[in-house]
Design a protein around this motif. Structure first.
Motif, PDB file in Angstrom:
ATOM      1  N   GLU A  21     -70.926  41.248   2.999  1.00 29.14           N
ATOM      2  CA  GLU A  21     -70.328  40.643   1.959  1.00 29.14           C
ATOM      3  C   GLU A  21     -71.352  40.250   0.869  1.00 29.14           C
ATOM      4  O   GLU A  21     -71.785  39.208   0.444  1.00 29.14           O
TER       5      GLU A  21
ATOM      6  N   ASN B  61     -73.534  36.333   6.754  1.00 32.45           N
ATOM      7  CA  ASN B  61     -72.411  36.741   5.975  1.00 32.45           C
ATOM      8  C   ASN B  61     -72.161  36.119   4.732  1.00 32.45           C
ATOM      9  O   ASN B  61     -72.040  34.777   4.728  1.00 32.45           O
TER      10      ASN B  61
ATOM     11  N   ASN C 111     -68.100  45.609  -0.741  1.00 31.72           N
ATOM     12  CA  ASN C 111     -66.943  46.477  -0.846  1.00 31.72           C
ATOM     13  C   ASN C 111     -67.005  47.567  -1.873  1.00 31.72           C
ATOM     14  O   ASN C 111     -66.701  48.620  -1.791  1.00 31.72           O
TER      15      ASN C 111
ATOM     16  N   LEU D 269     -70.164  23.773   8.314  1.00 29.35           N
ATOM     17  CA  LEU D 269     -69.645  25.115   8.286  1.00 29.35           C
ATOM     18  C   LEU D 269     -70.258  25.987   9.436  1.00 29.35           C
ATOM     19  O   LEU D 269     -69.853  26.678  10.253  1.00 29.35           O
TER      20      LEU D 269
ATOM     21  N   SER E 221     -57.284  41.600   3.865  1.00 29.47           N
ATOM     22  CA  SER E 221     -57.381  42.699   4.931  1.00 29.47           C
ATOM     23  C   SER E 221     -57.448  42.154   6.179  1.00 29.47           C
ATOM     24  O   SER E 221     -56.913  42.671   7.429  1.00 29.47           O
TER      25      SER E 221
ATOM     26  N   PRO F 296     -62.336  47.309   2.186  1.00 31.47           N
ATOM     27  CA  PRO F 296     -61.887  46.513   3.637  1.00 31.47           C
ATOM     28  C   PRO F 296     -61.415  47.474   4.645  1.00 31.47           C
ATOM     29  O   PRO F 296     -60.473  48.005   4.335  1.00 31.47           O
TER      30      PRO F 296
ATOM     31  N   ASP G  17     -71.837  40.744  -2.259  1.00 33.09           N
ATOM     32  CA  ASP G  17     -71.287  40.506  -3.693  1.00 33.09           C
ATOM     33  C   ASP G  17     -71.329  38.796  -3.712  1.00 33.09           C
ATOM     34  O   ASP G  17     -71.603  38.136  -4.814  1.00 33.09           O
ATOM     35  N   LEU G  18     -71.121  38.164  -2.732  1.00 33.54           N
ATOM     36  CA  LEU G  18     -71.051  36.755  -2.761  1.00 33.54           C
ATOM     37  C   LEU G  18     -72.424  35.945  -2.914  1.00 33.54           C
ATOM     38  O   LEU G  18     -72.448  34.857  -3.024  1.00 33.54           O
TER      39      LEU G  18
ATOM     40  N   MET H 294     -69.656  35.484   3.267  1.00 38.26           N
ATOM     41  CA  MET H 294     -68.574  34.720   3.018  1.00 38.26           C
ATOM     42  C   MET H 294     -68.674  33.363   4.057  1.00 38.26           C
ATOM     43  O   MET H 294     -68.045  32.250   3.819  1.00 38.26           O
ATOM     44  N   LYS H 295     -69.610  33.458   4.838  1.00 38.72           N
ATOM     45  CA  LYS H 295     -69.859  32.173   5.983  1.00 38.72           C
ATOM     46  C   LYS H 295     -70.945  31.204   5.227  1.00 38.72           C
ATOM     47  O   LYS H 295     -71.620  30.303   6.071  1.00 38.72           O
ATOM     48  N   LEU H 296     -71.267  31.732   4.023  1.00 36.94           N
ATOM     49  CA  LEU H 296     -72.335  30.487   3.342  1.00 36.94           C
ATOM     50  C   LEU H 296     -71.545  29.743   2.494  1.00 36.94           C
ATOM     51  O   LEU H 296     -70.634  30.181   1.925  1.00 36.94           O
ATOM     52  N   THR H 297     -72.073  28.734   2.217  1.00 38.22           N
ATOM     53  CA  THR H 297     -71.361  27.796   1.269  1.00 38.22           C
ATOM     54  C   THR H 297     -71.859  27.752  -0.056  1.00 38.22           C
ATOM     55  O   THR H 297     -71.301  27.666  -1.035  1.00 38.22           O
TER      56      THR H 297
ATOM     57  N   ARG I  72     -60.771  41.167   0.839  1.00 38.08           N
ATOM     58  CA  ARG I  72     -61.112  41.301   2.080  1.00 38.08           C
ATOM     59  C   ARG I  72     -60.455  40.102   3.203  1.00 38.08           C
ATOM     60  O   ARG I  72     -60.495  40.240   4.132  1.00 38.08           O
TER      61      ARG I  72
ATOM     62  N   ASN J 244     -62.962  32.686   6.742  1.00 39.25           N
ATOM     63  CA  ASN J 244     -63.520  32.347   8.249  1.00 39.25           C
ATOM     64  C   ASN J 244     -62.612  32.327   9.179  1.00 39.25           C
ATOM     65  O   ASN J 244     -62.798  32.837  10.277  1.00 39.25           O
TER      66      ASN J 244
END
Lengths: 427, 856
Positions: free
Chosen positions: B617, B565, B650, A127, A199, B532, B619-620, B567-570, A196, A166
């Motif tokens: 992000e 971020n 958010n 990733l 969005s 958002p 919360d993730l 979201m960009k983490l697995t 999100r 992403n």
């Protein structure tokens, strides 16, 4: 031969002929992709439509036209034309989670960590690598990438929707120009997106609705059957076309098509019908006739479960009738083998027909056969403790189906028929 | 560097406290011994030497000069250093001031005042060489690349200057004094020697409370044992059978027997020393013994008288020194004795190397001057015989004199003694280890070790040379041609606007927060929330951009910027990996990264810049134990962390809702929430983006902004609608003259985006699908429950078909219809293996279905 051409057309559904009734959507999508390739603008869109409405066909058409346009315009830079559009087809059915999808993307992009079509490294590394790769590019210099996510709704269910987030995030930021196109048949797909992710999605939705009427349907039918212009035998093609024209005006054929049209507007079912009809074409029987089509439509419309009933033995039929009566009496409550057997015994005793008087194990065997054919289905899983005779079952046939099947059943004894009609008929 | 390895390194003081400050309760020391248990190496680093200090990145330690060592009241070891900086530590934009290529071995004399010069002694790795050079000089080619640095210029944070002559000479001195040490630092000590040595040190440590003269004894004894040790090491080296210069051949001849004997004897000496450590004059016998034994081993009869001579002189010298210290003699005397000691050492050298012809002629009462001459003579002879490294040796010896003369003139007499001891020791060690073999060995040794220590941490499977990059496009993207295209480009979310309108207040708040923390050099957290598309991330990035600019203009201390971020983490734990990689470029596993980061932020890092970390992000990053969040917010509260965290999420009440108390409390109360944009703000945003381009009607913009503000206040949506509207407009005006976007276009775009697809889908469904829906409605009405089985619906369907006069479908067809509707999610259906008993529900309200069907 004709057969070969048409078969190929129906089986492979390669982008032949025109698309029907979706010119607007076609233009929209074409514009969108053109802007991505020419201006390097990032975009995201969803193509939504029921199954068989031509989502993939639309996309393929657009891509084909796009490459052709490129070839026309960029005559000088011919060599790396195909580099221009990186086409990623990802199917939600194949890429069951983000991890696999990610590897597939990396593989298709031919990034440098690909070793002989295999991608190594952990999920996190992949990733990070991909994001880094996409981040490095900018609008003017990198090659635009098109991501096509087939069965988009399945990607939505991936954990955290990481991949979607992403991809959309890239499409909304000044990185490598990407266009994300999702194909799905779910109408309310946007509600499934996380807020999100939603969005970041551009909310471009292209709907394909099969919104043609019957006249267009007939036209499609004709077009699908017509032979291509480069067909070698001129006179045969002429004859064939006349025949198709005649067929499309034939009353029975029209009725039949109307029926099919009422059932579904899906073009694939039309293909299926024509396929069956075309397969009857031989050297001796060169043209399709109305009866061919009829035969085919009958085949398509056949009821599968009722067909199974036709092949049953008399004892099994009797058991099904017994179940039907039980259903009538108890209003669809589940039953078990013992109840069915009792009902069957009653019928035997009343009619005093020794010819149907089977031992209980034999009846049991017949019952189990029905179970295997899935005409009967247990409600709960068979457990070790419960005896087989007392497992609760449900009949998976409707009364109408049983009666229809009995009508068609060859050599059915009359008293069985009578019994089927009414459990009280012997009185 | 591996933490496991580091944990086995023991730091202890070398010698006794030189002075103590009662008020601050600090003790100052002259050196520190770094001992690694695993590789059995022991390094002694003294004041004035050059050292490597651990940085954030193990691959690139800092270079510094050790100025002071002390222990504070809390028993913690500290060191005061003078920094040198690598070219990589200098900001990119300043590097061009240098106007020349800089080799990786070059460092700059650091005069930046903001760096903390007080470091924990545990961060010292080893000693190195730093050689000052004049600006024009080329870097000499050295074998010992790892351990040698060159300094040409100084750096004060703004510009480069040539080294002032004062610092230059100081550095030169320090370098020469320390020159011999790096070799000894990596040498092996035989295992059997370690134990007595340890014992001895144990004695040294408690001796801090003893009277002065005892201290002195022990110290000198220490040096003596050191020297014997060094000799022994030398003999071992020789025993290893590597080719040595001809002068050493004599030693070599005897070496096979001597190496073993020598070891035992060395032990004996030490034991003896241990035994009579309470005696007032232990040095005399011990020194004699040593000499005697040494010569005895050599086995050449003429040597013995000489050795006696020597020892006599030795004792005399020692006595003199002793008396000196007692009488608090003036400096000149001490210097004298100093020199004597030097010469003695030289003689020691020469005895073992070239025989005692010269020495034999010398009387024990030679003046220091002549002795020195003699030493020089002998060393000159050595130079003749040994072709490779003598010059270095000679230089060192000369340097010792000069350095001891100049640098210690102001220090107390105790220090003088120390200097004596150390210099004595140094000469020995330098002599012993100036064999080509040993230097080679040490130079080979280090790289091997570092190689082992830094295995490639990433997965070895992936090719290391993989550069993440998308192929370039073959020709450039077209420039926008028309005004609408231009507008579309500007309206794209990715387009970076010149300013962020309507977020000035938030911008200022965040900016002030980070700026104040930066100036204070402290850490802190800030939590930013908002729905958002309200510009959270954009604003924060803008703040960072401004701060970076300010730092470049030297208005603010420079800082490191790291962004992760969620979201960009697995996986939440991957956050550690990413932060560490962004900070230092290392690639390690998550758990290891957590350890390294904790260490990084918890220890008082020398020279570390403030780190600004953006956690998008947030919360993730939630885990069940919340340890990731806990750690993230715990670090800024550490004293030395210098970490500023800006967390973005958010939900406004995330701390209360999701976080445990201990996490929420660490997050603190600095919060900020971004309100959704109002229509006026949205209007302003669009106008500012369009930048007075005539592409939109005023009313059109207002319509968009009102519509979006009413729905969500999401700026992204707003921009997307505008872009779509330009497309529609362009499309519509293709035949006619180009026009600007009007209300109608906007309305169309909005409809396209927000219309419910269901009703349209129902209207375009096939006839039987519609009948099926009707049948469902009928069944619902009949049963009064909003759920039905296919069987029930089927009966209704058949009935409806009869009314319509249509051919009724078969069950299979009904099932097909049902599954098609289910795929569109007009219906919610169970899995199809239940066949007729499959339950069906509507996914939209009955009214919508009715409405859609009625219009037909």
């Amino acid at each position: 031969q004709v057969q070969k051409i048409l078969r190929e057309r129906f089986c492979h559904r390669y982008a032949t002929g025109k698309l029907f009734g979706i010119e607007r959507q076609y233009r929209h999508l074409l514009e969108l992709l053109k802007r991505t390739t020419v201006h390097g603008e990032s975009n995201s869109a969803l193509i939504i439509g029921p199954r068989g409405s031509g989502k993939t066909a639309l996309l393929n058409h657009v891509l084909k036209e796009l490459t052709e346009m490129k070839q026309v315009r960029d005559n000088l830079l011919e060599e790396n034309c195909q580099f221009f559009m990186k086409n990623r087809f990802l199917s939600g059915l194949l890429q069951t989670n983000d991890k696999v999808a990610l590897k597939e993307i990396t593989r298709q992009l031919h990034l440098e960590n690909v070793v002989g079509d295999k991608v190594f490294g952990s999920f996190a590394e992949n990733l990070a690598f991909l994001l880094e790769a996409l981040r490095k590019g900018d609008r003017t210099s990198s090659c635009p990438v098109l991501f096509v996510l087939d069965e988009f709704d399945l990607f939505v269910h991936h954990k955290n929707q990481t991949l979607l987030y992403n991809l959309f995030d890239i499409s909304q930021s000044a990185q490598t120009p990407v266009t994300v196109i999702g194909l799905t048949c779910r109408q309310g797909i946007l509600e499934l997106l996380e807020k999100r992710v939603k969005s970041r999605f551009s909310h471009r939705q292209i709907y394909l609705m099969n919104s043609f009427d019957f006249k267009q349907y007939i036209r499609i039918f004709k077009e699908q059957l017509s032979l291509p212009a480069e067909f070698p035998d001129e006179s045969f093609a002429q004859k064939w076309h006349n025949n198709v024209q005649y067929l499309s005006e034939d009353k029975t054929v029209k009725d039949m098509l109307q029926n099919l049209f009422h059932y579904t507007k899906d073009l694939r079912s039309l293909h299926l019908l024509l396929m069956l009809a075309v397969s009857n074409v031989t050297v001796h029987h060169p043209l399709i006739t109305a009866s061919d089509l009829h035969e085919a439509s009958k085949q398509i419309r056949m009821d599968s479960k009722a067909n199974i009933v036709h092949g049953l033995s008399v004892l099994e039929i009797c058991l099904i009738i017994a179940m039907k009566h039980l259903n009538d009496v108890y209003e669809g409550e589940p039953f078990n083998f013992q109840m069915v057997y009792n009902e069957f015994q009653k019928f035997i005793q009343r009619k005093a027909h020794c010819m149907y008087n089977f031992e209980k194990p034999v009846v049991m065997k017949a019952f189990e056969h029905l179970l295997q054919l899935e005409l009967v289905k247990p409600i709960e899983r068979p457990s070790v403790r419960a005896q087989r005779e007392y497992l609760l079952m449900k009949l998976l046939l409707d009364n109408n189906q049983i009666m229809d099947a009995l009508q068609a059943y060859p050599n059915c004894p009359t008293d069985v028929k009578q019994w089927a009609a009414s459990s009280l008929s012997w009185l | 560097m591996n933490t496991r390895q580091q944990s086995k390194i023991i730091y202890s003081w070398y010698g006794n406290p030189m002075s103590s400050d009662r008020k601050l309760r600090t003790f100052q020391y002259k050196g520190i011994i770094i001992k690694s248990e695993r590789s059995r190496t022991e390094t002694c680093i003294q004041l004035g030497e050059f050292i490597l200090v651990e940085g954030e990145n193990a691959d690139q330690p800092f270079v510094a000069q050790l100025l002071d060592l002390y222990e504070d009241g809390a028993q913690e070891k500290h060191a005061v250093v003078q920094w040198f900086c690598h070219i990589t530590e200098i900001p990119q934009n300043k590097r061009k001031l240098l106007k020349r290529e800089v080799s990786p071995q070059e460092v700059f004399f650091d005069q930046v005042s903001c760096y903390d010069t007080d470091i924990a002694a545990e961060t010292i790795i080893k000693s190195v060489m730093v050689i000052p050079l004049h600006l024009g000089e080329e870097l000499p080619i050295s074998l010992n690349k790892e351990q040698t640095f060159y300094v040409k210029q100084s750096w004060d944070g703004k510009c480069f200057k040539a080294l002032s002559p004062d610092t230059f000479s100081k550095l030169k001195e320090a370098n020469k004094k320390g020159g011999g040490i790096p070799n000894s630092s990596n040498s092996f000590i035989p295992s059997d020697i370690i134990s007595p040595l340890k014992k001895e040190r144990e004695k040294v440590v408690p001796s801090a409370t003893k009277p002065k003269n005892v201290e002195l004894q022990i110290e000198s004894k220490h040096s003596a044992s050191k020297s014997s040790l060094a000799k022994e090491r030398h003999s071992q080296r020789v025993a290893n059978g590597i080719k040595t210069p001809t002068a050493r051949k004599k030693l070599q001849l005897n070496s096979p027997t001597r190496s073993s004997k020598g070891r035992i004897l060395g032990c004996e000496v030490l034991e003896l020393l241990d035994d009579d450590c309470d005696a007032v004059t232990p040095l005399e016998p011990s020194a004699t013994k040593r000499k005697v034994k040494f010569t005895g081993i050599l086995g050449s009869p003429p040597k013995i008288p000489c050795g006696n001579d020597k020892s006599m002189f030795d004792t005399a010298e020692h006595w003199q020194r002793f008396s000196d210290t007692i009488q608090l003699s003036p400096y000149s005397k001490v210097k004298e004795s100093d020199e004597k000691a030097k010469n003695l050492n030289m003689e020691d050298d020469t005895i073992s190397l070239i025989g005692r012809r010269k020495l034999g002629s010398q009387s024990p009462v030679l003046t220091p001057r002549s002795r020195r001459m003699c030493a020089q003579n002998t060393s000159a002879r050595i130079r003749e015989q040994i072709s490779i490294l003598n010059t270095l040796e000679l230089n060192q010896e000369e340097d010792f004199l000069s350095s001891s003369e100049s640098s210690y003139s102001s220090s107390s007499e105790e220090e003088e003694n120390d200097v004596l001891c150390t210099s004595e020791k140094k000469t020995k060690s330098s002599r012993v280890f100036s064999t080509p073999k040993s230097s080679r060995k040490s130079s080979v040794h280090t790289p091997a070790k570092t190689l082992k220590k830094t295995p490639l941490p990433g997965t070895p499977k992936t090719p290391r040379n993989a550069t993440p990059e998308i192929p370039r496009r073959s020709h450039a993207a077209q420039k926008p041609a028309s005004i609408l295209e231009e507008a579309r480009l500007r309206l794209h979310v990715s387009a970076i606007p010149e300013s962020l309108p309507c977020r000035e207040e938030e911008f200022q708040d965040i900016y002030n927060f980070v700026e104040s923390k930066l100036i204070d050099g402290t850490g802190g957290c800030m939590y930013i929330s908002g729905v958002p598309g309200t510009g959270k991330t954009a604003t924060v990035h803008e703040v960072i951009r401004c701060l970076q600019q300010a730092a470049e203009n030297d208005d603010l201390p420079s800082f490191q910027f790291v962004e992760i971020n969620g979201m960009k983490l697995t996986d939440p734990h991957q956050a550690y990996v990413q932060i560490l990689e962004l900070l230092t470029g290392q690639k390690v596993t998550a758990t290891h990264a957590a350890v390294l980061l904790a260490k990084l932020f918890n220890t008082p890092g020398p020279k570390r810049k403030t780190t600004v970390l953006i956690v998008d992000e947030l919360d993730l990053l939630w885990t069940r134990k919340q340890n990731v969040m806990y750690n993230l917010f715990d670090w800024p509260t550490q004293k030395h962390s210098k970490l500023i965290i800006l967390a973005i999420a958010n939900t406004m009440d995330l701390p209360e809702r999701m976080m445990m108390n201990r996490v929420a409390s660490r997050l603190g109360l600095t919060r900020m929430s971004f309100q959704p944009y109002t229509y006026k703000q949205l209007q302003q945003i669009i106008s500012s983006r369009l930048n007075s381009m005539k592409a939109f009607e005023e009313d059109a913009i207002q319509l968009v902004s009102r519509k979006v503000a009413a729905l969500s206040g999401d700026a992204r949506r707003c921009l997307d609608i505008c872009r779509r509207a330009t497309e529609i407009c362009e499309f519509a005006s293709r035949k006619r003259t180009p026009e600007i976007v009007k209300m109608a276009h906007i309305t169309e775009a909005i409809d396209e985006m927000f219309s419910s697809p269901y009703i349209n889908a129902i209207r375009n469904a096939s006839l039987h699908e519609q009948i099926f829906l009707k049948a469902i409605l009928a069944e619902f009405r009949r049963a009064g429950v909003e759920e039905a089985t296919v069987q029930q619906v089927y009966h209704q369907h058949v009935a409806l078909c009869r009314i319509e006069g249509m051919q009724s479908p078969t069950i299979s067809e009904i099932m097909a219809v049902c599954s098609r509707l289910g795929a569109c999610r007009l219906l919610l259906v169970e899995s199809s293996n239940k066949y007729l008993h499959m339950r069906v529900r509507l996914n939209i309200s009955q009214d919508d279905v009715m409405y859609a069907l009625k219009d037909e």
